[in-house]
Design an enzyme around this catalytic site. Sequence first.
Site, mmCIF file in Angstrom:
data_model
loop_
_atom_site.group_PDB
_atom_site.id
_atom_site.type_symbol
_atom_site.label_atom_id
_atom_site.label_comp_id
_atom_site.label_asym_id
_atom_site.label_seq_id
_atom_site.Cartn_x
_atom_site.Cartn_y
_atom_site.Cartn_z
ATOM 1 N N TRP A 1 -4.100 -1.844 -1.194
ATOM 2 C CA TRP A 1 -4.198 -3.073 -1.989
ATOM 3 C C TRP A 1 -4.616 -4.136 -0.984
ATOM 4 C CZ3 TRP A 1 -1.619 -3.984 -7.051
ATOM 5 C CH2 TRP A 1 -1.874 -5.264 -7.536
ATOM 6 N N HIS B 1 41.668 -18.532 -27.055
ATOM 7 C CA HIS B 1 40.868 -19.280 -28.033
ATOM 8 C C HIS B 1 40.552 -18.429 -29.258
ATOM 9 C CE1 HIS B 1 40.519 -22.591 -25.256
ATOM 10 N NE2 HIS B 1 40.263 -21.690 -24.311
ATOM 11 N N GLU C 1 29.708 3.225 -27.176
ATOM 12 C CA GLU C 1 28.547 4.061 -27.499
ATOM 13 C C GLU C 1 28.832 5.560 -27.413
ATOM 14 O OE1 GLU C 1 25.070 3.816 -24.962
ATOM 15 O OE2 GLU C 1 26.316 3.321 -23.247
ATOM 16 N N LYS D 1 17.506 7.611 -25.908
ATOM 17 C CA LYS D 1 17.466 7.246 -24.488
ATOM 18 C C LYS D 1 16.481 6.115 -24.239
ATOM 19 C CE LYS D 1 18.615 7.591 -20.209
ATOM 20 N NZ LYS D 1 19.874 6.871 -19.928
ATOM 21 N N CYS E 1 0.854 -1.186 0.000
ATOM 22 C CA CYS E 1 0.000 0.000 0.000
ATOM 23 C C CYS E 1 0.893 1.240 0.000
ATOM 24 C CB CYS E 1 -0.878 0.015 1.237
ATOM 25 S SG CYS E 1 -1.785 -1.513 1.461
ATOM 26 N N GLY F 1 1.647 -2.814 5.710
ATOM 27 C CA GLY F 1 2.248 -3.982 6.345
ATOM 28 C C GLY F 1 1.178 -4.954 6.799
#
Length: 610
Positions: free
Chosen positions: A75, A506, A490, A605, A2, A101
């Site tokens: 809730w 490897h 980036e 974004k 809640c 709670g």
Amino acid sequence: MCGIIGAVGTQNVSGLLLQGLKRLEYRGYDSAGIAVISPNQQLQRIRTAGKVQVLIDEVGKNSLDGNTGIAHTRWATHGRPSENNAHPHTAGDAIAIVHNGIIENHESLRHRLLSEGCHITSDTDSELIAHLIHQKIRQGVDTLTAVRSLIQQLKGAYAIGVINKDEPGRLFATRFSSPLVIGLGEEGTFISSDTLALRPVATQVIYLEDGDVADITSDTVTIYGINGEKVNRPSHKIPSNHEIASKGKYPHYMLKEIFEQPDAMSRTIQSRMTTHQVMAEAFGVNAADIFRRTKRIQIIACGTSYHAGLVSKYWFEEIIRIPCEVEIASEYRYRNHIIEPGTLFITLSQSGETADTLAGLRLAKTSGYLATLSICNVAESSLVRESDLVLLIDAGFEIGVASTKSFTCQLEALFMLMIALGHAHALDALKETDMIRELRAMPGYAEEVLKLNAAIQKIAKGLEHKQNCFFIGRGIQFPVAMEGALKLKEISYIHAEAFPAGELKHGPIALIDNSIPIVALAPNDDMIGKMKSSLEEILSRGGNIVLLTTGQTGMENRDGISVIHMPHVPKLLAPIIYAIPLQLLAYHAAVLKGADIDQPRNLAKSVTVE
Ligand code: F6R
């Protein structure tokens, strides 16, 4: 979970309370309510079933005026969603309370209160709290003493806000294993179950600890600890919208956001954990039950968020032994999956609007997963609205296109999730407390590594004219190496790739000569011996290494190696701290190259298209 909001202001607070409820509504609720103390010292209360907008419309039809008030979105847990079960609950037409709670001893309390002649009007455990306070006040004590007496009487988890019409201008608050913060603002003093709801009205926030009771007026906050002694709890700055939208003293948003990490990290963890427990209810109302039933985890995400997911796989599998798969969302959505029973589906996203991640979530919702959970930075986002459980990271607006503070906050959130899941699966209590202590230390370590900025700026000069760069790490540091490579490519447009160090021979080692810098992540963990061998292989082929390591490894600057001296951080949490110098390295390399830091070419974004 809640939502609670409360206020003592210099003027009518009902508008502020309703706006606060709106901001708490991000997960959808079934009822809401508000109570204020009117100028003629009466309790005025309005409650409605349905969304917050129904309450706002109802308040609009009545005049609700008072400088002291509390409000709540519910809730349903105990008692169906209805006006009668909605908060605030009252007792004796004097006391009003809001509660988050679960009161575990509610049956015995109800029985006792009924036998003592209390008139209980709802099915909730929360109403009992109002009666317990009212009973004490009738015995002749003040509201503060009555609220303090709750600690002895209540078992379970609670965050409570209380007003008494006979003490206008005062708001009382207490918590135990359920989040509650106090906000200090120009228009008054506030309480909330979530810092996010306070952002527009408060400039500072104080985190209450378990058992604390706060006595709040419009300009004072007095806090008493669990044993009744006055305590000092530090206040933390909440950046204003203006500060968020401006670069402040920084030349770029990205640098500002890198430096905001200690604060963002503190906010993300503070109201979600006690000293010994992560609050499952911070994830949503059914979280504890879902966590108990979780046998496996499937994570999907893109880009930086995907890297955060990869780190968390080590936590879920190594610490709490829950199998975890992590997949790029754009791949996940086009595969035919085998879904084992009891699989919790997790999406990670800064924006909450990434098209592939959202499509993956929508697919998952029809695919038989146990439940869906989103870790996200945007309360109003589609991912948050459409997921069963949510943990908001509270990194604050991230404006720079390159994700920085969201990554470290996502990692914290994932670590908290791991602890909460572990708790539901009988994780050793001491181990839990230790991990919480270590997580709490992370913002401090972040402060420490940010002091390396000038040293990293110098090292970045070595990257300025390079075409390629490799990043290597082992184990839990490999996803951090991937994140470092992504950051560099980036924003600086230097081609960067990450390898697990053991994979070098490897193939990639064929490329090594003195033209390619290699950024190596080498904390003093159980992989250090193997990392040292890889580094020697690189040096013997003329490679130049930027080495992130601690004093304990005995590795220092020498020909071919430039060391970034890292603090010694607990091994499993080291990825959170090792990511930060890599952000700075990418940033400074890009600045030297004259790149557009906050809006790198071709990137957006929020990637809302496939
Ligand atoms: C990299 C970056 C991107 C995002 C990715 C997912 O710095 O920002 O890779 O991480 O586009 O975005 P969210 O987290 O909003 O789903």
